[in-house]
Design a protein around this motif. Structure first.
Motif, mmCIF file in Angstrom:
data_model
loop_
_atom_site.group_PDB
_atom_site.id
_atom_site.type_symbol
_atom_site.label_atom_id
_atom_site.label_comp_id
_atom_site.label_asym_id
_atom_site.label_seq_id
_atom_site.Cartn_x
_atom_site.Cartn_y
_atom_site.Cartn_z
ATOM 1 N N ILE A 156 0.858 -1.191 0.000
ATOM 2 C CA ILE A 156 0.000 0.000 0.000
ATOM 3 C C ILE A 156 0.892 1.238 0.000
ATOM 4 N N PRO A 157 0.819 2.082 -1.038
ATOM 5 C CA PRO A 157 1.671 3.274 -1.078
ATOM 6 C C PRO A 157 1.097 4.415 -0.245
ATOM 7 N N LEU A 158 1.969 5.051 0.518
ATOM 8 C CA LEU A 158 1.662 6.257 1.285
ATOM 9 C C LEU A 158 2.542 7.352 0.698
ATOM 10 N N THR A 159 1.941 8.230 -0.087
ATOM 11 C CA THR A 159 2.699 9.123 -0.956
ATOM 12 C C THR A 159 2.845 10.513 -0.374
ATOM 13 N N MET A 160 4.054 11.066 -0.539
ATOM 14 C CA MET A 160 4.341 12.451 -0.187
ATOM 15 C C MET A 160 4.515 13.242 -1.471
ATOM 16 N N GLY A 161 3.623 14.248 -1.685
ATOM 17 C CA GLY A 161 3.766 15.100 -2.860
ATOM 18 C C GLY A 161 4.589 16.323 -2.536
ATOM 19 N N GLY A 162 4.957 17.047 -3.590
ATOM 20 C CA GLY A 162 4.411 17.021 -4.917
ATOM 21 C C GLY A 162 3.039 17.696 -4.996
ATOM 22 N N ASP A 163 2.763 18.213 -6.215
ATOM 23 C CA ASP A 163 1.452 18.828 -6.416
ATOM 24 C C ASP A 163 0.403 17.761 -6.703
ATOM 25 N N HIS A 164 -0.864 18.178 -6.723
ATOM 26 C CA HIS A 164 -1.962 17.212 -6.733
ATOM 27 C C HIS A 164 -2.104 16.470 -8.055
ATOM 28 N N THR A 165 -1.404 16.905 -9.083
ATOM 29 C CA THR A 165 -1.430 16.173 -10.347
ATOM 30 C C THR A 165 -1.075 14.707 -10.159
ATOM 31 N N ILE A 166 -0.223 14.429 -9.187
ATOM 32 C CA ILE A 166 0.298 13.070 -9.020
ATOM 33 C C ILE A 166 -0.783 12.050 -8.728
ATOM 34 N N ALA A 255 -20.070 4.351 5.748
ATOM 35 C CA ALA A 255 -21.233 3.630 5.219
ATOM 36 C C ALA A 255 -21.302 3.767 3.702
ATOM 37 N N GLN A 256 -20.982 4.943 3.199
ATOM 38 C CA GLN A 256 -21.002 5.187 1.752
ATOM 39 C C GLN A 256 -19.946 4.349 1.041
ATOM 40 N N MET A 257 -18.766 4.213 1.635
ATOM 41 C CA MET A 257 -17.645 3.518 0.985
ATOM 42 C C MET A 257 -17.803 2.002 1.016
ATOM 43 N N GLY A 258 -18.487 1.479 2.025
ATOM 44 C CA GLY A 258 -18.664 0.034 2.107
ATOM 45 C C GLY A 258 -17.342 -0.683 2.253
ATOM 46 N N ASP A 259 -17.285 -1.907 1.703
ATOM 47 C CA ASP A 259 -16.065 -2.702 1.844
ATOM 48 C C ASP A 259 -15.225 -2.733 0.574
ATOM 49 N N GLY A 260 -15.544 -1.907 -0.399
ATOM 50 C CA GLY A 260 -14.747 -1.850 -1.626
ATOM 51 C C GLY A 260 -13.450 -1.089 -1.424
ATOM 52 N N PRO A 261 -12.533 -1.168 -2.392
ATOM 53 C CA PRO A 261 -11.252 -0.463 -2.274
ATOM 54 C C PRO A 261 -11.450 1.045 -2.278
ATOM 55 N N VAL A 262 -10.652 1.732 -1.450
ATOM 56 C CA VAL A 262 -10.772 3.181 -1.273
ATOM 57 C C VAL A 262 -9.379 3.803 -1.321
ATOM 58 N N TYR A 263 -9.292 4.958 -1.979
ATOM 59 C CA TYR A 263 -8.063 5.740 -2.007
ATOM 60 C C TYR A 263 -8.315 7.042 -1.254
ATOM 61 N N LEU A 264 -7.350 7.462 -0.418
ATOM 62 C CA LEU A 264 -7.446 8.690 0.369
ATOM 63 C C LEU A 264 -6.449 9.704 -0.168
ATOM 64 N N VAL A 305 -6.411 1.269 -0.117
ATOM 65 C CA VAL A 305 -5.417 0.666 -1.005
ATOM 66 C C VAL A 305 -4.340 1.674 -1.389
ATOM 67 N N GLY A 306 -4.425 2.887 -0.869
ATOM 68 C CA GLY A 306 -3.418 3.902 -1.133
ATOM 69 C C GLY A 306 -3.820 5.220 -0.515
ATOM 70 N N CYS A 307 -2.822 6.055 -0.188
ATOM 71 C CA CYS A 307 -3.069 7.360 0.406
ATOM 72 C C CYS A 307 -2.014 8.335 -0.105
ATOM 73 N N ASP A 308 -2.379 9.615 -0.138
ATOM 74 C CA ASP A 308 -1.360 10.620 -0.427
ATOM 75 C C ASP A 308 -1.591 11.866 0.413
ATOM 76 N N LEU A 309 -0.503 12.615 0.612
ATOM 77 C CA LEU A 309 -0.514 13.922 1.271
ATOM 78 C C LEU A 309 0.277 14.844 0.353
ATOM 79 N N VAL A 310 -0.400 15.847 -0.222
ATOM 80 C CA VAL A 310 0.228 16.633 -1.284
ATOM 81 C C VAL A 310 0.220 18.129 -0.971
ATOM 82 N N GLU A 311 0.994 18.863 -1.803
ATOM 83 C CA GLU A 311 1.004 20.333 -1.863
ATOM 84 C C GLU A 311 1.709 21.017 -0.702
ATOM 85 N N VAL A 312 2.592 20.321 0.009
ATOM 86 C CA VAL A 312 3.452 21.000 0.979
ATOM 87 C C VAL A 312 4.544 21.739 0.206
#
Length: 343
Positions: A156-166, A255-264, A305-312
Motif C-alpha cells: 500500500i503506497p503512502l505518498t508524499m507530494g508534490g502537487d496534486h497532479t500526481i 457507510a457510503q464507501m462500504g467494503d470496496g477499495p478506497v483511495y485517500l 489501497v493507497g493514500c497521499d498527502l500533497v502540496e506542501v
C-alpha cells in the motif's frame, strides 16, 4: 552515595550502548521497544529518540529504514517531488524532502488511538519516483509505471507530494489492480491539476463512492461544484464543517464507501492557512488540524489501497509547521491501514 549514583549511571549508559549496537543507530530492521530491546521480529521500527538523537542520521520518513523497492513490504512511504502542474506558487517539488525532515518528531505509537503500526505492518521508505521536472506528461508516465510495480507487490503506497497532479497517474496504477475505487478527497479545490476529472473520464473512480471534503474559496461560477455533484460525488463544503466535529460525517462516509477499495487523497491546503501556510494555493476559512485528524481516523475500517498527502511547499513554510503537520497526517494514514493492530 557518589559511587552508587555513578554505578547506576554507568549501567544505564551501557544499556543504551547495547541497544545502539543492536541496530538503534541505523534504523533497525528488527522490532525494538522498551521491554524487549533486541528481540527478533519481521517488522521495521524507527529508533527511539530516547536513545538516538532526532537530528542524527539520514532523513527518511519517520526514520524508517530505506528500501530500494516495495518487495516484501506491506506499506511504503514514497516521494513524488514535482510541482510542474502547480497553478499558483511553485515549490511543492521540495515537499517530500521537508516532510521527511520534520517526521523525525514521530514516535512509534499513536497515543490518541492506541494504534501500533510498527507491530503490525512491514513498512519502509522507498525513496522518490525519478520524475522529469521539465515534462509533465513524461512525469505522469514515470509515476504510473513506478506505482504499477509498487501495487503489484500488494504493498500500500503512502505518498508524499508534490502537487496534486500526481494523484492521476497513481490512481491509473491503483485502478489497474483493484478496478474503480472509492475516493476520500480532502481539499480546498477541485480544479487544481484536474486529476479527478481525468480519473472520471478514464473510469478509474466508483463515482457513487466519492466524497470531497473542505472545498471552499471564490470560483469562476456561482456553483463551482456542480460538476462534482453531477457525477454523483458527495460534496462537503468547508462551511458545512465550521465549528463542529467531523466524526459524525466520517461515520456516514464509511457507510457510503462500504467494503470496496478506497483511495485517500489529502491536500494540505484543505487546512486553513493559519495552520498550514506552506502551500501553493492557500484559501482562508479552512479545516483545522483537529478536523484533518478526525477525517483520517474516520477512515479506520475502510479497505484503503493507497493514500497521499500533497502540496506542501517549504518555501512558504517558515516555521516548518506545514511539513510537520503533513508528516503527522501521513503517520495517521499509516495507523488506519487495514492490518494495523490497536491496543
Amino acid at each position: 552515595t557518589f559511587s552508587s549514583n555513578f554505578c547506576h549511571f554507568f549501567v544505564a549508559f551501557l544499556s543504551k550502548c547495547a541497544w545502539a549496537l543492536c541496530g538503534g543507530l541505523h534504523g533497525p530492521t528488527s522490532y525494538v521497544n522498551s521491554k524487549t530491546r533486541c528481540s527478533g521480529s519481521e517488522f521495521n521500527v524507527p529508533p527511539s529518540a530516547e536513545f538516538v538523537a532526532r537530528v542524527s542520521g539520514i532523513p527518511t520518513m519517520a526514520k524508517l529504514p530505506y528500501r530500494e523497492t516495495a518487495e516484501g513490504l506491506q506499506a511504503a512511504f514514497v516521494g513524488v517531488p514535482i510541482d510542474t502542474g502547480t497553478s499558483n506558487r511553485p515549490g511543492a517539488r521540495f515537499g517530500p524532502r521537508q516532510i521527511r525532515v520534520e517526521s523525525a518528531m514521530l514516535r512509534a505509537y499513536n497515543s490518541g488511538t492506541r494504534a501500533a503500526p510498527y507491530e503490525s505492518v512491514v513498512v519502509a521508505d522507498i525513496g522518490d519516483v525519478n520524475v522529469n521536472v521539465y515534462d509533465l506528461k513524461d512525469t505522469c508516465r514515470r509515476i504510473r509505471e513506478a506505482y504499477r510495480k509498487i501495487v503489484a507487490t500488494g504493498c500500500i503506497p503512502l505518498t508524499m507530494g508534490g502537487d496534486h497532479t500526481i494523484a492521476y497517474p497513481i490512481l491509473q496504477a491503483v485502478a489497474e489492480k483493484y478496478g474503480p475505487v472509492g475516493l476520500v478527497h480532502v481539499d480546498a479545490h477541485i480544479g487544481h491539476g484536474t486529476p479527478f476529472r481525468r480519473c472520471v473520464e478514464e473510469g478509474l473512480l466508483d463515482c457513487r463512492r466519492v466524497v470531497q471534503i473542505g472545498l471552499r474559496g471564490s470560483g469562476y461560477s456561482a456553483d463551482s461544484y456542480e460538476w462534482s455533484r453531477s457525477q454523483g460525488f458527495r460534496v462537503v463544503q468547508a462551511e458545512e464543517c465550521w465549528h463542529k466535529s467531523l466524526t459524525p460525517l466520517m461515520a456516514e462516509v464509511r457507510a457510503q464507501m462500504g467494503d470496496g477499495p478506497v483511495y485517500l487523497s489529502f491536500d494540505i491546503d484543505a487546512l486553513d492557512p493559519g495552520f498550514a501556510p506552506g502551500t501553493g494555493t492557500p484559501e482562508i476559512a479552512g479545516l483545522t488540524p483537529i478536523q484533518g485528524v478526525e477525517i483520517i481516523r474516520g477512515c479506520r475500517g475502510l479497505n484503503l489501497v493507497g493514500c497521499d498527502l500533497v502540496e506542501v511547499s517549504p518555501a512558504y513554510d517558515t516555521t516548518g509547521n506545514t511539513a510537520l503537520t503533513g508528516a503527522n497526517l501521513l503517520f495517521e494514514m499509516l495507523c488506519v491501514l487495514p492490518m494495523v493492530k490497536y491496543y
